[in-house]
Design a protein around this motif. Structure first.
Motif, PDB file in Angstrom:
ATOM      1  N   ILE A  29       0.828  -1.212   0.000  1.00 20.18           N
ATOM      2  CA  ILE A  29       0.000   0.000   0.000  1.00 20.18           C
ATOM      3  C   ILE A  29       0.859   1.256   0.000  1.00 20.18           C
ATOM      4  N   GLN A  30       1.840   1.303   0.893  1.00 22.87           N
ATOM      5  CA  GLN A  30       2.604   2.524   1.132  1.00 22.87           C
ATOM      6  C   GLN A  30       3.936   2.573   0.389  1.00 22.87           C
ATOM      7  N   GLY A  31       4.318   1.463  -0.229  1.00 31.23           N
ATOM      8  CA  GLY A  31       5.621   1.432  -0.877  1.00 31.23           C
ATOM      9  C   GLY A  31       6.748   1.090   0.071  1.00 31.23           C
ATOM     10  N   ARG A  32       6.442   0.922   1.333  1.00 26.46           N
ATOM     11  CA  ARG A  32       7.429   0.523   2.335  1.00 26.46           C
ATOM     12  C   ARG A  32       6.681  -0.187   3.455  1.00 26.46           C
ATOM     13  N   PRO A  33       7.284  -1.199   4.059  1.00 29.09           N
ATOM     14  CA  PRO A  33       6.596  -1.932   5.134  1.00 29.09           C
ATOM     15  C   PRO A  33       6.566  -1.133   6.425  1.00 29.09           C
ATOM     16  N   GLU A  34       5.654  -1.503   7.304  1.00 33.22           N
ATOM     17  CA  GLU A  34       5.650  -0.931   8.644  1.00 33.22           C
ATOM     18  C   GLU A  34       6.824  -1.548   9.395  1.00 33.22           C
ATOM     19  N   MET A  35       7.806  -0.735   9.718  1.00 26.80           N
ATOM     20  CA  MET A  35       9.075  -1.261  10.202  1.00 26.80           C
ATOM     21  C   MET A  35       8.942  -2.015  11.519  1.00 26.80           C
ATOM     22  N   ARG A  36       8.042  -1.583  12.395  1.00 28.50           N
ATOM     23  CA  ARG A  36       7.960  -2.288  13.687  1.00 28.50           C
ATOM     24  C   ARG A  36       7.412  -3.698  13.514  1.00 28.50           C
ATOM     25  N   PHE A  37       6.486  -3.875  12.551  1.00 26.85           N
ATOM     26  CA  PHE A  37       5.961  -5.217  12.307  1.00 26.85           C
ATOM     27  C   PHE A  37       6.969  -6.060  11.543  1.00 26.85           C
ATOM     28  N   LEU A  38       7.694  -5.446  10.611  1.00 26.18           N
ATOM     29  CA  LEU A  38       8.734  -6.179   9.899  1.00 26.18           C
ATOM     30  C   LEU A  38       9.834  -6.610  10.864  1.00 26.18           C
ATOM     31  N   ALA A  39      10.227  -5.704  11.761  1.00 22.56           N
ATOM     32  CA  ALA A  39      11.256  -6.041  12.745  1.00 22.56           C
ATOM     33  C   ALA A  39      10.796  -7.180  13.656  1.00 22.56           C
ATOM     34  N   LEU A  40       9.505  -7.146  14.035  1.00 24.74           N
ATOM     35  CA  LEU A  40       8.966  -8.219  14.874  1.00 24.74           C
ATOM     36  C   LEU A  40       8.991  -9.545  14.119  1.00 24.74           C
ATOM     37  N   ALA A  41       8.602  -9.546  12.847  1.00 23.61           N
ATOM     38  CA  ALA A  41       8.611 -10.774  12.059  1.00 23.61           C
ATOM     39  C   ALA A  41      10.022 -11.328  11.924  1.00 23.61           C
ATOM     40  N   LEU A  42      10.991 -10.450  11.643  1.00 22.75           N
ATOM     41  CA  LEU A  42      12.375 -10.918  11.499  1.00 22.75           C
ATOM     42  C   LEU A  42      12.920 -11.444  12.820  1.00 22.75           C
ATOM     43  N   ALA A  43      12.548 -10.795  13.933  1.00 21.75           N
ATOM     44  CA  ALA A  43      12.998 -11.270  15.241  1.00 21.75           C
ATOM     45  C   ALA A  43      12.425 -12.654  15.538  1.00 21.75           C
ATOM     46  N   GLU A  44      11.162 -12.878  15.187  1.00 22.27           N
ATOM     47  CA  GLU A  44      10.548 -14.187  15.434  1.00 22.27           C
ATOM     48  C   GLU A  44      11.149 -15.254  14.521  1.00 22.27           C
ATOM     49  N   ILE A  45      11.474 -14.877  13.273  1.00 20.87           N
ATOM     50  CA  ILE A  45      12.158 -15.828  12.381  1.00 20.87           C
ATOM     51  C   ILE A  45      13.508 -16.219  12.970  1.00 20.87           C
ATOM     52  N   GLY A  46      14.245 -15.238  13.469  1.00 18.93           N
ATOM     53  CA  GLY A  46      15.532 -15.523  14.100  1.00 18.93           C
ATOM     54  C   GLY A  46      15.397 -16.415  15.312  1.00 18.93           C
ATOM     55  N   LEU A  47      14.351 -16.185  16.111  1.00 20.29           N
ATOM     56  CA  LEU A  47      14.123 -17.017  17.290  1.00 20.29           C
ATOM     57  C   LEU A  47      13.839 -18.465  16.882  1.00 20.29           C
ATOM     58  N   VAL A  48      13.000 -18.661  15.866  1.00 19.54           N
ATOM     59  CA  VAL A  48      12.696 -20.026  15.412  1.00 19.54           C
ATOM     60  C   VAL A  48      13.946 -20.679  14.839  1.00 19.54           C
ATOM     61  N   MET A  49      14.761 -19.904  14.136  1.00 20.46           N
ATOM     62  CA  MET A  49      16.026 -20.446  13.631  1.00 20.46           C
ATOM     63  C   MET A  49      16.877 -21.007  14.760  1.00 20.46           C
ATOM     64  N   MET A  50      17.015 -20.252  15.816  1.00 22.92           N
ATOM     65  CA  MET A  50      17.835 -20.698  16.952  1.00 22.92           C
ATOM     66  C   MET A  50      17.225 -21.914  17.631  1.00 22.92           C
ATOM     67  N   LEU A  51      15.906 -21.933  17.748  1.00 22.67           N
ATOM     68  CA  LEU A  51      15.249 -23.052  18.416  1.00 22.67           C
ATOM     69  C   LEU A  51      15.345 -24.338  17.617  1.00 22.67           C
ATOM     70  N   THR A  52      15.336 -24.240  16.279  1.00 21.98           N
ATOM     71  CA  THR A  52      15.267 -25.444  15.449  1.00 21.98           C
ATOM     72  C   THR A  52      16.611 -25.878  14.880  1.00 21.98           C
ATOM     73  N   ALA A  53      17.653 -25.075  15.055  1.00 21.64           N
ATOM     74  CA  ALA A  53      18.951 -25.399  14.457  1.00 21.64           C
ATOM     75  C   ALA A  53      19.441 -26.775  14.936  1.00 21.64           C
ATOM     76  N   GLY A  54      19.611 -27.704  14.004  1.00 21.86           N
ATOM     77  CA  GLY A  54      20.111 -29.040  14.320  1.00 21.86           C
ATOM     78  C   GLY A  54      19.185 -29.880  15.158  1.00 21.86           C
ATOM     79  N   LEU A  55      17.931 -29.498  15.282  1.00 24.01           N
ATOM     80  CA  LEU A  55      17.020 -30.177  16.201  1.00 24.01           C
ATOM     81  C   LEU A  55      16.658 -31.579  15.716  1.00 24.01           C
ATOM     82  N   SER A  56      16.574 -31.779  14.416  1.00 24.16           N
ATOM     83  CA  SER A  56      16.223 -33.105  13.898  1.00 24.16           C
ATOM     84  C   SER A  56      17.257 -34.142  14.300  1.00 24.16           C
ATOM     85  N   ALA A  57      18.537 -33.800  14.189  1.00 26.26           N
ATOM     86  CA  ALA A  57      19.596 -34.748  14.545  1.00 26.26           C
ATOM     87  C   ALA A  57      19.603 -35.045  16.031  1.00 26.26           C
TER      88      ALA A  57
END
Length: 604
Positions: A50-78
């Motif tokens: 809509i605006q040509g740029r994302p809402e930074m606080r929501f984008l930052a929250l999404a990236l932070a949650e992606i990073g958290l899931v990355m840390m939680l799942t890294a090597g978890l299958s093995a």
């Protein structure tokens, strides 16, 4: 260590603890992914379109949650070493993600494009989110991870190239459209210049008891006293008097002496149009080369004209304040209130309807340079004072005599404030707003002598009743009586008072609130984000999808008396405009058509 326990037994004892920890990491990763990731990513993605740029606080929250899931799942299958659990995760997480995203978009996408098209396309565009968060779960080769990330990352780009957002409804329902589809401008074919007939010019100088001359009616409160409308639309249904196409705008009608005036966007011109109330015939059209457009809020001006002393005062979406001769539509004077006060355009446009008091017309620029309120000489257009203090939101100036002080109230980005009528000097401000800092509702004066004010706002905030009290040499202070968070969350509408109770659309649902205690009595009737008027002892509810509903205000329960499919068009539309009631004539409009109904009176 227990002296009787061997080192081997100790290792075996600790193994279940580590497995429990790994399982806890897995469960937390699944919860964060499925419950926390979609909204911040989806919102930032849609707002970016809509605006040509994302809402930074929501984008930052999404990236932070992606990073958290990355840390939680890294090597978890093995570490879990469970093929069955591994298969369940690799199938279950993507399937649940697709279901959650698909259901959400199905519910919150508009009707401009088939859901069978937009839902799978949006789901595909979202796949990079779970892939990026879980790509370290198994020891996949780096080439697979990068290829998956690039492949999934192309999908949201492709989505944004194929689709666009044409607007958002009151409940954040997104109107997607194909990017190459033509933008429908409903006012583009309407004339932008019409001069009145010399021998039959409209008379807006003489007034009548039925006049509805400004935003929210005679007293600017949404309350029309003295009306005796019939509550039985089955026996005597409303009669459609006329129906006409209009240009886009969220303005309402103002009516004086049998003539109705509103604002419209007609192609590149921002227009003020005068209609004859009896038959909808156009009397004159005044136009300015101006166009406000927002992908979120739509096209056209936002404010409602004010008719006073035979003249029409209007504020356009880009800040043009006009004083027009009511009989011809000719400009007597004009001021760009943004340029004149050092302001600048804002995303929602200039929304405040002009307020006439004495010899002044008071308007609400954007609030830059301490100019959220400005008074002009209504005869000549010269600036009298500049006041306010905080950036303006969607509010219109409102006149009030609180605790013996004549004040101008205005909703701002932080809540509501009062300024001295004679100088514009800020007297008080009270912070009452949600995280979005958007306030649209008008303040409701409960007891002027006591300085008692009800202020409601949406976006998950609620309502508050407070007293504005004199504080000696320090000016004025605010004394809260009660706070009701989460109750009466009026978003686009303004609550009305009737016999000790407040009635309003609480996030699109009609609600009744006890004004003495702030307690919600009942809530029912999903009219979405429309508008309401109190006409005598009846509520006229304009639903967002176009219906008009007649409601008997009752503190015990919701009582619907009648329904009228006024603006319920086949083509998707939304109605954010306030209705106007001039005597028994009800005028409702949206961004493409207007209709006038003659309502039955009681005991006819």
């Amino acid at each position: 260590m227990n002296p009787h326990e061997s080192p081997q037994n100790s290792t075996v004892a600790k193994s279940p603890d580590r497995r429990s920890l790994h399982l806890a990491r897995l469960v937390l990763a699944v919860i964060v992914t499925l419950a926390g990731l979609f909204y911040p990513w989806g919102r930032s993605f849609i707002m970016g379109m809509i605006q040509g740029r994302p809402e930074m606080r929501f984008l930052a929250l999404a990236l932070a949650e992606i990073g958290l899931v990355m840390m939680l799942t890294a090597g978890l299958s093995a570490r879990l070493k469970s093929p069955r659990l591994d298969r369940a995760v690799l199938v279950g997480v993507p399937v649940l993600w697709v279901l959650i995203v698909g259901i959400a978009i199905w519910v919150y996408s508009g009707a401009h494009i088939s859901k069978l098209v937009i839902v799978p396309a949006f789901v595909l565009a979202s796949l990079w989110v779970p892939w990026s968060a879980w790509m370290f779960y198994r020891p996949w080769p780096w080439i697979w991870r990068i290829a998956g990330l690039l492949g999934c990352g192309v999908l949201p780009v492709a989505f944004a190239l194929v689709f666009r957002v044409d607007g958002i409804g009151g409940e954040f329902r997104v109107d997607f459209a194909l990017r190459n589809a033509p933008v429908i401008d409903h006012g583009a074919q309407l004339p932008t210049k019409i001069a009145p007939a010399k021998d039959d010019r409209p008379d807006l100088l003489h007034t009548t008891p039925d006049d509805y001359a400004q935003f929210l009616g005679p007293d600017r409160t949404g309350v029309i006293s003295g009306r005796t409308l019939s509550g039985d639309w089955t026996k005597t249904p409303p009669r459609e008097v006329w129906r006409i196409p209009v240009g886009a705008a969220w303005s309402a009608f103002s009516v004086v002496n049998g003539f109705a005036v509103t604002q419209e966007q007609r192609g590149p011109d921002e227009c003020v149009v005068c209609y004859r109330l009896a038959d909808g015939a156009v009397q004159w059209v005044h136009s300015d080369k101006a166009r406000f457009e927002s992908a979120m809020g739509g096209i056209g001006p936002r404010a409602t004209p004010t008719i006073f002393g035979g003249r029409v005062y209007t504020v356009g979406g880009t800040g043009i304040l006009n004083c027009l001769e009511g009989s011809t539509g000719e400009a007597l004077w004009s001021v760009d209130i943004l340029k004149d006060n050092g302001g600048q355009p804002v995303g929602h446009g200039v929304c405040g309807s002009p307020l006439i008091t004495g010899d002044w017309v008071i308007v609400a620029p954007t609030g830059v340079n301490n100019a959220s309120l400005v008074a002009y000489d209504r005869a000549k257009g010269q600036r009298v004072w500049r006041g306010g203090g905080l950036p303006a939101s969607y509010g219109s100036p409102a006149l009030a005599d609180l605790a013996g002080s004549k004040q101008v109230l205005i909703a701002n980005v932080d809540g509501i404030g009062g300024s001295d009528l004679l100088t514009g000097r800020p007297l008080w401000n009270y912070t009452w707003t949600g995280n979005t800092h958007v306030n649209c509702s008008q303040p409701v004066i409960v007891d002027a002598r006591a300085g008692r004010v009800l202020f409601c706002t949406g976006y998950d905030q609620g309502s508050i009743l407070f007293d504005v009290v004199a504080a000696g040499a320090e000016g004025f202070g605010v004394k809260p009586i009660w706070m009701s968070p989460g109750k009466m969350k009026t978003k686009f509408t303004t609550a009305v008072l009737y016999q000790g109770f407040a009635y309003g659309l609480d996030e699109g649902i009609l609600a009744c609130l006890d004004i003495e205690t702030g307690k919600q009595i009942w809530k029912g009737g999903r009219y979405q984000h429309g508008q309401i008027l109190l006409a005598g002892d009846l509520l006229v509810v304009q639903a967002e999808e176009g219906e008009v509903v007649l409601v008997q205000p009752d503190p015990k329960e919701l009582i619907e008396l009648g329904r009228l499919p006024a603006l319920a068009l086949k083509e998707p539309a939304k109605t954010w405009n306030n209705p106007a009631l001039a005597g028994r004539m009800l005028l409702v409009r949206n961004d493409r058509e207007a209709v006038c109904y003659e309502l039955p009176l009681r005991d006819e």
